[in-house]
Design an enzyme around this catalytic site. Structure first.
Site, PDB file in Angstrom:
ATOM      1  N   HIS A  59       0.763  -1.052   0.094  1.00 34.63           N
ATOM      2  CA  HIS A  59      -0.038  -0.002  -0.034  1.00 34.63           C
ATOM      3  C   HIS A  59       0.729   1.387  -0.033  1.00 34.63           C
ATOM      4  O   HIS A  59       2.182   1.140   0.148  1.00 34.63           O
ATOM      5  CB  HIS A  59      -0.937   0.075   1.192  1.00 34.63           C
TER       6      HIS A  59
HETATM    7  C1  T46 Z   1       3.439   0.199   6.680  1.00 32.30           C
HETATM    8  C2  T46 Z   1       4.041  -1.101   6.944  1.00 32.30           C
HETATM    9  C3  T46 Z   1       5.527  -0.971   6.889  1.00 32.30           C
HETATM   10  C4  T46 Z   1      -3.762  -0.609  13.752  1.00 32.30           C
HETATM   11  O1  T46 Z   1      -4.782  -0.977  14.259  1.00 32.30           O
HETATM   12  N1  T46 Z   1      -2.914   0.197  14.201  1.00 32.30           N
HETATM   13  C5  T46 Z   1      -1.851   0.455  13.534  1.00 32.30           C
HETATM   14  O2  T46 Z   1      -0.986   1.300  13.903  1.00 32.30           O
HETATM   15  C6  T46 Z   1      -1.331  -0.332  12.346  1.00 32.30           C
HETATM   16  C7  T46 Z   1       0.152  -0.065  11.717  1.00 32.30           C
HETATM   17  C8  T46 Z   1      -2.002  -1.467  11.799  1.00 32.30           C
HETATM   18  N2  T46 Z   1      -3.298  -1.433  12.550  1.00 32.30           N
HETATM   19  C9  T46 Z   1      -4.274  -2.607  12.231  1.00 32.30           C
HETATM   20  C10 T46 Z   1      -4.867  -2.473  10.971  1.00 32.30           C
HETATM   21  C11 T46 Z   1      -5.080  -3.837  10.058  1.00 32.30           C
HETATM   22  O3  T46 Z   1      -6.464  -4.497  10.521  1.00 32.30           O
HETATM   23  O4  T46 Z   1      -3.351  -3.904  12.036  1.00 32.30           O
HETATM   24  C12 T46 Z   1      -4.011  -4.638  10.796  1.00 32.30           C
HETATM   25  C13 T46 Z   1      -2.660  -4.753   9.946  1.00 32.30           C
HETATM   26  O5  T46 Z   1      -2.213  -3.380   9.088  1.00 32.30           O
HETATM   27  P1  T46 Z   1      -1.667  -3.533   7.914  1.00 32.30           P
HETATM   28  O6  T46 Z   1      -2.318  -4.244   7.122  1.00 32.30           O
HETATM   29  O7  T46 Z   1      -1.546  -2.046   7.663  1.00 32.30           O
HETATM   30  O8  T46 Z   1      -0.226  -4.008   8.368  1.00 32.30           O
HETATM   31  P2  T46 Z   1       1.186  -4.031   7.497  1.00 32.30           P
HETATM   32  O9  T46 Z   1       2.109  -4.565   8.076  1.00 32.30           O
HETATM   33  O10 T46 Z   1       0.723  -4.507   5.988  1.00 32.30           O
HETATM   34  O11 T46 Z   1       1.609  -2.253   7.184  1.00 32.30           O
HETATM   35  C14 T46 Z   1       2.122  -1.580   8.371  1.00 32.30           C
HETATM   36  C15 T46 Z   1       1.433  -0.114   8.285  1.00 32.30           C
HETATM   37  O12 T46 Z   1       0.127  -0.069   8.171  1.00 32.30           O
HETATM   38  C16 T46 Z   1       2.018   0.550   7.070  1.00 32.30           C
HETATM   39  O13 T46 Z   1       2.014   1.821   7.301  1.00 32.30           O
HETATM   40  O14 T46 Z   1       4.048   0.983   6.024  1.00 32.30           O
HETATM   41  O15 T46 Z   1       3.512  -1.707   8.154  1.00 32.30           O
END
Ligand code: T46
Length: 144
Positions: free
Chosen positions: A57
């Site tokens: 993303h």
């Molecule tokens: C990025 C990469 C490196 C939260 O509730 N709070 C938070 O601060 C974060 C980061 C995530 N979440 C929840 C949202 C989703 O339900 O955790 C779940 C997984 O999140 P996401 O799919 O965004 O995770 P990644 O590892 O794909 O991405 C994250 C960051 O979101 C993103 O900004 O750059 O790590």
């Protein structure tokens, strides 16, 4: 920072301060000194199974600093035009990510920890999770 104008060349790997003595090392990150934004949130990725990909993303406004606090991983950066792969494998280097950059985190080593400092609280509306929509936003020069 203007979303459509940012490029992968705005995302340097920064060397972070390291205080070394025979008992080990400390790296201290101070918002006004070492980090190009005020730190609003800290999170970390860990227990990532081998072969998994995180990210996939871009963000509209969020700035982040990614650090391999333990182990290693690679980050594929894409600004809609240019791509590059960055490897993080030392806790005293951080990848600065500006808004408008598609990122995919791959090749996590066993036990890797990705520590992330961010400029904003978690906000799902800040995410661009569709790659075609991302490409469209980057190409649209009328975007703010
Ligand atoms: C990025 C990469 C490196 C939260 O509730 N709070 C938070 O601060 C974060 C980061 C995530 N979440 C929840 C949202 C989703 O339900 O955790 C779940 C997984 O999140 P996401 O799919 O965004 O995770 P990644 O590892 O794909 O991405 C994250 C960051 O979101 C993103 O900004 O750059 O790590």
């Amino acid at each position: 920072m203007v979303l459509h104008k940012t490029t992968i060349y705005d995302c340097p790997v920064m060397e972070l301060p390291k205080i070394h003595n025979r008992a080990g090392n400390i790296t201290a990150l101070n918002a006004a000194e070492n980090i190009p934004f005020d730190i609003e949130r800290v999170y970390y990725l860990y227990d990532v199974p081998g072969g998994e990909t995180r990210g996939g993303h871009a963000h509209k406004g969020l700035q982040q600093l990614l650090v391999a606090a333990s182990g290693s991983f690679d980050i594929l950066l894409d600004d809609g035009k240019n791509r590059k792969m960055v490897s993080l494998n030392r806790p005293y280097f951080g990848l600065y990510l500006v808004p408008g950059i598609w990122r995919e985190l791959v090749n996590f080593s066993s036990g890797a920890i990705c520590l992330v400092l961010t400029s904003q609280k978690y906000d799902e509306t800040d995410y661009i999770r569709d790659y075609d929509a991302f490409k469209g936003l980057k190409a649209d020069r009328s975007n703010p």
